[in-house]
Design a protein around this motif. Structure first.
Motif, short mmCIF file in Angstrom:
data_model
loop_
_atom_site.label_atom_id
_atom_site.label_comp_id
_atom_site.label_asym_id
_atom_site.label_seq_id
_atom_site.Cartn_x
_atom_site.Cartn_y
_atom_site.Cartn_z
N HIS A 108 31.91 -12.57 -6.74
CA HIS A 108 30.48 -13.00 -6.13
C HIS A 108 29.68 -12.71 -7.01
CE1 HIS A 108 33.52 -15.92 -4.38
NE2 HIS A 108 32.77 -16.98 -5.20
N ASN B 111 32.02 -21.19 -0.78
CA ASN B 111 32.46 -21.34 -2.66
C ASN B 111 34.35 -21.87 -2.78
OD1 ASN B 111 33.57 -18.77 -1.77
ND2 ASN B 111 31.65 -17.85 -2.87
N CYS C 276 34.69 -17.90 5.67
CA CYS C 276 35.39 -17.66 4.26
C CYS C 276 36.83 -16.43 4.28
CB CYS C 276 33.63 -16.82 3.40
SG CYS C 276 34.58 -17.19 1.85
N SER D 14 28.48 -18.23 4.27
CA SER D 14 28.82 -17.64 3.28
C SER D 14 27.54 -17.56 2.20
CB SER D 14 29.94 -18.09 2.89
OG SER D 14 29.71 -19.04 1.57
#
Ligand code: MIC
Ligand code: SF4
Length: 644
Positions: A121, A378, A360, A296
């Motif tokens: 990420h 995500n 997460c 997150s």
């Protein structure tokens, strides 16, 4: 013909190759980031390179993943990282300071710079106009040593945003819209560049939500221009000196253009078990939810959490809902604590977690059996939450908070527009970098507890491999399937131990079988389907199989970071030329590969004899990667190169 923003920044950083889509290029990396789950191994490998100090403009090491500290292992890792970082010129963000991507955006990101991070990420930084790319830890170690980062110059898709989001619809719904259009597959070798009038309506953290979850598309990265909104954000962080205006050329040409009208976006959810299983909330609303988890690196900005606080103010989470809030950075947590909003969240019955990845990554807060969990993060891969039977839906903070109160999935658009919390983001954020330790002036002793193992040893490529098909899996195998995180995360610095859990939830016997085969001189071939190795950047999904004797992976297609990681650890990624061959191969089939040292160096195909039948397989790697495979991996290759 004008240039895209992405290519303009690459032009300023290119050190090798010719800048044209499809070519392998080497770029200079200005900044690096690591987190503790990938960082310990990255720094052990950095030490093995024998370089006294990082050669980047800035390298930051964050502690944010493994903070649960059940047992000594996490704390051992943290002590190693803190002392090692001090010695090698690396800034160290302590546990509790927040999630790497959010803190980096707030405190270090710089428009126009390149950032390489050992976390998938890392493209979150694209929200501030950086070229921010995720890679394996070893690639980041090499970049810290001043080596270029190599990538295939991507195709650029232009996402043109126009209009303005309606009340109750937020930037999470924008990226879910894009995921619904492009899916998680088939986007390797592309990047997304956002432009259009609509971007002016989005703040940097909102843009960062969009670039963050671009990772789920499998694109190399996503980027926004740096404009007035970027300056506003940097000013609030008392960093306006880092601002620089950068845009694509007005006549920039793109490989493809996608137009999205922000005002037509609906509240969406990514349904189990994939971030691209997108449905309109209006079509699915009403089912009972058991858990709501907010936080997150995707959704914990000041605006996100203030919106949640306003929604929760004076209300209670439904009695059957476990409401979890994990603020992404200490800066935001402290700000909402000081302005009282945190008290409203606490009063609603929320359970406040520390500023870390937490739920997460499956580090705690596993839902109940068969439980339905709404989350603002995500990824919703099967079992990632820690509960194999759980159903995880990815939604915006707005949808999450409203649903926590109702106890069922709520369509935010059913609420009057006038009730939408109007959050004013302060012009000045609370700045306190005391939990970011600068490197030390003098050498200190590096603490190496029993959890700190050795960097992985790899052998040069063998000319002949005799082996067996150790496992056959289907499409969209994620790195969470290959190398589970959650409870197993604490073994990241201990390869032999962590390797026991390779494919744990797919085939619990795989690891034992592969090790026994290896002891008998038989190497393992894994057979996979499309998009093998989706998801995280964890190089352990390559290192641990390599440790078990995996030397070949034959799949219909690979995701970028994982295929680079395989090569970095001397495992050859091979692609089916005839996808129908997939059906003919079975677990347990014998495998023979001959003349590997020559074919890997010189040919675009490798012939594997599987159960007596020859199969011609494609090897699509660059010349540099061929040399890496020959040496048995990037560490061996780089040591040779640096010592020369
Ligand atoms: C993730 O979201 O899966 C992680 C944990 O952040 C990973 C990194 C890791 O496995 O350490 C990622 O996305 O790269
Ligand atoms: Fe952490 Fe989750 Fe972000 Fe990965 S995706 S960095 S685990 S918060």
């Amino acid at each position: 013909m004008g240039h895209s923003l992405f290519y303009k920044i690459l032009r300023e950083h290119i050190v090798e190759g010719t800048l044209a889509p499809g070519n392998e290029i080497g770029i200079r990396i200005d900044q690096t980031l690591t987190q503790d789950a990938t960082g310990t191994m990255a720094y052990l490998q950095f030490e093995a390179l024998g370089i006294p100090k990082v050669r980047t403009e800035l390298s930051v090491s964050y502690i944010d993943h493994n903070t649960i500290q059940m047992g000594f292992e996490n704390a051992d890792d943290h002590a190693y990282l803190q002392t090692m970082n001090a010695n090698f010129g690396i800034y160290h963000s302590r546990a509790g300071n927040g999630i790497c991507h959010q803190v980096h955006l707030e405190r270090f990101g710089r428009p126009g710079a390149t950032l390489l991070g050992s976390d998938s990420h890392t493209p979150t930084g694209g929200g501030i106009g950086m070229v921010a790319i995720g890679a394996g830890g070893l690639d980041v170690a090499v970049a810290m040593g001043g080596g270029p980062f190599y990538l295939t110059a991507p195709r650029v898709i232009n996402v043109r945003l126009k209009g303005k989001l309606r009340p109750w619809v937020s930037s999470k719904d924008v990226i879910l819209t894009v995921l619904g259009m492009l899916s998680t597959r088939g986007n390797v070798g592309t990047i997304l560049e956002y432009t259009g009038d609509g971007i002016r309506t989005l703040s940097v953290p909102e843009r960062a939500t969009i670039t963050n979850m671009g990772a789920e598309l499998g694109v190399t990265t996503s980027i926004f221009p740096s404009d007035e909104a970027t300056l506003h954000f940097l000013k609030a962080q008392a960093r306006e000196g880092s601002w620089r205006e950068i845009h694509p050329d007005s006549d920039a040409e793109y490989d493809r253009v996608i137009e999205i009208d922000l005002s037509s976006i609906q509240p969406l959810a990514a349904c189990p078990h994939s971030p691209d299983n997108i449905k309109k909330i209006s079509d699915i609303a009403g089912f009972r939810v058991d858990q709501v988890a907010i936080g997150s690196c995707t959704n914990s900005s000041y605006k996100d959490l203030m919106t949640v606080a306003r929604i929760m103010k004076g209300k209670k989470a439904a009695s059957h809902v476990s409401l979890i809030v994990a603020p992404g950075s200490r800066q935001v947590l402290e700000m909402i604590a000081r302005n009282g909003a945190l008290a409203d969240i606490i009063a609603s019955g929320a359970r406040i977690m520390e500023s870390a990845c937490g739920f997460c990554i499956g580090a705690g807060q596993a839902p109940l059996t068969g439980g339905i969990s709404l989350r603002t993060n995500n990824r919703n891969f099967e079992a990632r939450s820690g509960t194999e039977s759980a159903q995880v839906y990815l939604v915006s903070p707005e949808t999450a908070a409203l649903s926590a109160v109702a106890g069922t999935l709520v369509n935010p658009l059913d609420r009057p527009a006038r009730d939408y919390p109007d959050i004013t983001v302060p012009d000045q954020f609370l700045i306190d970098d005391s939990m970011i330790l600068p490197p030390s002036e003098k050498k200190i002793e590096i603490v190496r507890g029993p959890n700190i193992g050795d960097p992985p040893y790899t052998e040069p490529l063998r000319d002949e491999i005799q082996g067996v098909v150790g496992l056959k899996v289907g499409d969209a195998i994620t790195t969470d399937h290959i190398m589970p995180a959650g409870q197993r995360l604490k073994y990241r610095s201990n390869i032999p131990k962590y390797a026991e859990y390779v494919f744990e939830h797919v085939d619990p016997e795989f690891s034992k079988r592969a090790l026994a085969d290896k002891a008998g001189g038989m190497y393992t071939l894994i057979v996979g389907g499309l998009s093998y190795g989706q998801g995280s950047s964890r190089e352990h999904a390559a290192i641990c199989p390599m440790y078990l004797g995996v030397r070949l992976v034959l799949a219909k297609s690979f995701e970028r970071i994982h295929s680079d990681n395989l090569i970095n650890f001397g495992v050859i990624p091979l692609a089916f030329i005839n996808p129908g061959d997939y059906e003919r191969i079975n677990r347990g089939d014998s495998v023979i590969a001959r003349d590997l040292r020559t074919t890997v160096m010189e040919s675009d195909t490798v012939t594997l004899t599987i159960a007596g039948t020859p199969y011609t397989c494609a090897i699509s790697v660059s010349q540099r990667q061929r040399a890496i495979l020959l040496e048995g991996g990037l560490l061996n290759y780089t040591r040779k190169k640096f010592s020369a």
